[in-house]
Design an enzyme around this catalytic site. Structure first.
Site, PDB file in Angstrom:
ATOM      1  N   ASP A 216      44.418  23.349  23.574  1.00 42.78           N
ATOM      2  CA  ASP A 216      45.465  22.645  22.802  1.00 42.78           C
ATOM      3  C   ASP A 216      45.950  23.531  21.655  1.00 42.78           C
ATOM      4  OD1 ASP A 216      46.412  19.487  22.253  1.00 42.78           O
ATOM      5  OD2 ASP A 216      46.359  20.746  20.438  1.00 42.78           O
ATOM      6  N   GLU A 259      51.504  19.860  24.272  1.00 42.67           N
ATOM      7  CA  GLU A 259      51.104  21.235  23.949  1.00 42.67           C
ATOM      8  C   GLU A 259      49.643  21.451  24.330  1.00 42.67           C
ATOM      9  OE1 GLU A 259      49.647  18.887  22.165  1.00 42.67           O
ATOM     10  OE2 GLU A 259      49.216  20.119  20.373  1.00 42.67           O
TER      11      GLU A 259
HETATM   12  P1  GH3 Z   1      46.359  19.644  16.474  1.00 40.50           P
HETATM   13  O1  GH3 Z   1      45.995  20.921  15.935  1.00 40.50           O
HETATM   14  O2  GH3 Z   1      45.472  18.533  15.966  1.00 40.50           O
HETATM   15  O3  GH3 Z   1      46.489  19.629  17.924  1.00 40.50           O
HETATM   16  O4  GH3 Z   1      47.776  19.318  15.821  1.00 40.50           O
HETATM   17  P2  GH3 Z   1      49.125  19.188  16.606  1.00 40.50           P
HETATM   18  O5  GH3 Z   1      50.224  19.086  15.636  1.00 40.50           O
HETATM   19  O6  GH3 Z   1      49.244  20.278  17.606  1.00 40.50           O
HETATM   20  O7  GH3 Z   1      48.892  17.848  17.385  1.00 40.50           O
HETATM   21  P3  GH3 Z   1      49.742  16.533  17.466  1.00 40.50           P
HETATM   22  O8  GH3 Z   1      49.204  15.798  18.616  1.00 40.50           O
HETATM   23  O9  GH3 Z   1      49.784  15.845  16.113  1.00 40.50           O
HETATM   24  O10 GH3 Z   1      51.218  16.999  17.790  1.00 40.50           O
HETATM   25  C1  GH3 Z   1      51.532  17.637  19.000  1.00 40.50           C
HETATM   26  C2  GH3 Z   1      52.908  18.205  18.864  1.00 40.50           C
HETATM   27  O11 GH3 Z   1      53.248  19.053  19.927  1.00 40.50           O
HETATM   28  C3  GH3 Z   1      53.971  17.134  18.805  1.00 40.50           C
HETATM   29  C4  GH3 Z   1      55.165  17.822  19.312  1.00 40.50           C
HETATM   30  O12 GH3 Z   1      56.020  18.196  18.301  1.00 40.50           O
HETATM   31  C5  GH3 Z   1      54.629  19.065  19.981  1.00 40.50           C
HETATM   32  N1  GH3 Z   1      55.068  19.129  21.333  1.00 40.50           N
HETATM   33  C6  GH3 Z   1      54.593  18.439  22.391  1.00 40.50           C
HETATM   34  N2  GH3 Z   1      55.292  18.758  23.498  1.00 40.50           N
HETATM   35  C7  GH3 Z   1      56.233  19.672  23.136  1.00 40.50           C
HETATM   36  C8  GH3 Z   1      57.245  20.381  23.840  1.00 40.50           C
HETATM   37  O13 GH3 Z   1      57.469  20.240  25.038  1.00 40.50           O
HETATM   38  N3  GH3 Z   1      57.992  21.257  23.126  1.00 40.50           N
HETATM   39  C9  GH3 Z   1      57.786  21.433  21.810  1.00 40.50           C
HETATM   40  N4  GH3 Z   1      58.572  22.302  21.178  1.00 40.50           N
HETATM   41  N5  GH3 Z   1      56.871  20.788  21.136  1.00 40.50           N
HETATM   42  C10 GH3 Z   1      56.088  19.912  21.783  1.00 40.50           C
HETATM   43 MG    MG Z   2      47.898  20.270  19.188  1.00 43.36          MG
HETATM   44 MG    MG Z   3      47.690  17.762  21.620  1.00 44.23          MG
END
Ligand code: GH3
Ligand code: MG
Ligand code: MG
Length: 346
Positions: A216, A259
């Protein structure tokens, strides 16, 4: 060695000279027909001809046109016609064989077969060259027609084979596409579920070790907030590429969620999984993210990972994934940018 019908060159001149001499003696006109008679006489064949001429000479019979015609028709022309007849027999045989070959190799040849067969049976005993050539021509033409239709059949076959190939290609492409994540090109969640199940079955059946790694991206929300979602997308592609480059052919890299990525490592002990995950972590952390065209610097990103080994006595996909996820969670909780192995006690 010379034979009766084709004497050696010198012998043939001797026969020819003797024939001319005899014709002169007997005052026979030197025309081809008569020459043929006396050449045969000098060469000693046919023996019946020789006997008859000798008898006439003995009896001092004049060699009139009638006598000469008789000698020619009876002994020379007949021999020639026998040769012609042999030719006709051979021709008929060759033509029949030809027809049979055409029928055999080209299949439904009813028309050609019937026409040619009837012509063959009507072939005279002394067919002319034209007659033979005409029938041969007809067989060849028939074969050509069939070849033409055969070619079009072959062309149709090739065309349909091409169609099938392109259908197969499309199907393969569609299948591949349906299994892939549109952004990163790695396997999607659906394909991951399927492949994990297969890997687990395989590991159980063949008593192989199997490792699952969950990866992650750390603080990715913050990254997106800082640089925008589009840059975030590019970073996800880079992460995916690093993951894919870090594994072997039989391994599966999948985008598990936003992600978060999952890696299936068949025939791998947990220690090996830890090494792979650590390699990925380092590769990503050591990279400085820069925009190629503007040179804008986005700094670094890090990932956290959790590694779990398949337990073939009790594991379901859910329990297996859960253990890897929990290990990942511990990586997060203990500071991120690290790899944690599952808790054996769990
Ligand atoms: P952590 O270190 O705890 O994993 O923090 P984090 O911010 O990575 O985790 P969180 O689950 O709070 O947020 C995940 C983020 O990943 C939210 C979103 O903005 C981003 N994300 C998810 N899918 C995509 C994608 O397809 N493209 C982009 N650019 N960002 C994405
Ligand atoms: Mg994350
Ligand atoms: Mg995540």
């Amino acid at each position: 060695m010379a034979n009766e019908t084709t004497p050696a060159l010198a012998t043939s001149f001797t026969y020819a000279g003797n024939a001319m001499e005899k014709m002169r003696q007997l005052q026979v006109k030197a025309i081809p027909k008569h020459y043929a008679i006396f050449y045969g006489y000098s060469a000693g064949q046919p023996t019946e001809l020789v006997k008859e001429i000798d008898k006439a000479i003995e009896q001092q019979l004049p060699f009139t046109d009638e006598v000469l015609d008789h000698l020619y028709n009876h002994h020379i022309a007949e021999t020639q016609s026998r040769v012609v007849q042999n030719t006709a027999t051979s021709a008929r045989k060759i033509l029949t064989d030809m027809l049979a070959t055409v029928v055999q190799f080209t299949g439904a040849t009813q028309d050609v077969s019937q026409t040619v067969s009837s012509k063959l049976s009507n072939l005279s005993d002394t067919p002319s060259e034209e007659e033979i050539r005409a029938i041969a021509g007809e067989i060849v033409a028939g074969a050509q027609n069939l070849k033409d239709s055969g070619d079009s059949v072959a062309a149709k076959l090739v065309a349909s084979q091409k169609e099938i190939a392109s259908l197969r290609e499309n199907l393969a492409k569609a299948t591949t596409e349906s299994e892939r994540d549109f952004l990163t090109g790695t396997y999607n969640r659906k394909a991951f579920d399927k492949r994990l199940l297969e890997a687990m079955h395989d590991a159980k059946d063949k008593h192989h070790e199997l490792v699952l790694v969950m990866v992650d991206v750390d603080h990715f929300k913050k990254f997106n907030d800082s640089f925008g979602h589009l840059i975030g997308d590019e970073v996800l592609k880079i992460v995916a590429k690093t993951l894919t480059d870090s594994v072997k052919g039989m391994d599966t890299v999948a985008r598990y969620g936003g992600e978060e990525f999952a890696i299936i490592l068949p025939k791998t002990p947990v220690g090996g999984g830890m090494i792979v995950a650590e390699g990925i972590r380092k590769a990503i952390a050591s990279r400085e993210l820069k925009r190629k065209d503007t040179g804008a610097n986005y700094g670094q990103i890090t990932v956290s990972a959790g590694v779990a080994a398949y337990r073939d006595d009790a594991d379901s996909p859910t329990s297996f994934i859960k253990r890897a996820d929990e290990a990942l969670y511990r990586s997060k909780n203990s500071g991120r940018n690290r790899v944690t192995q599952e808790n054996i006690a769990d």
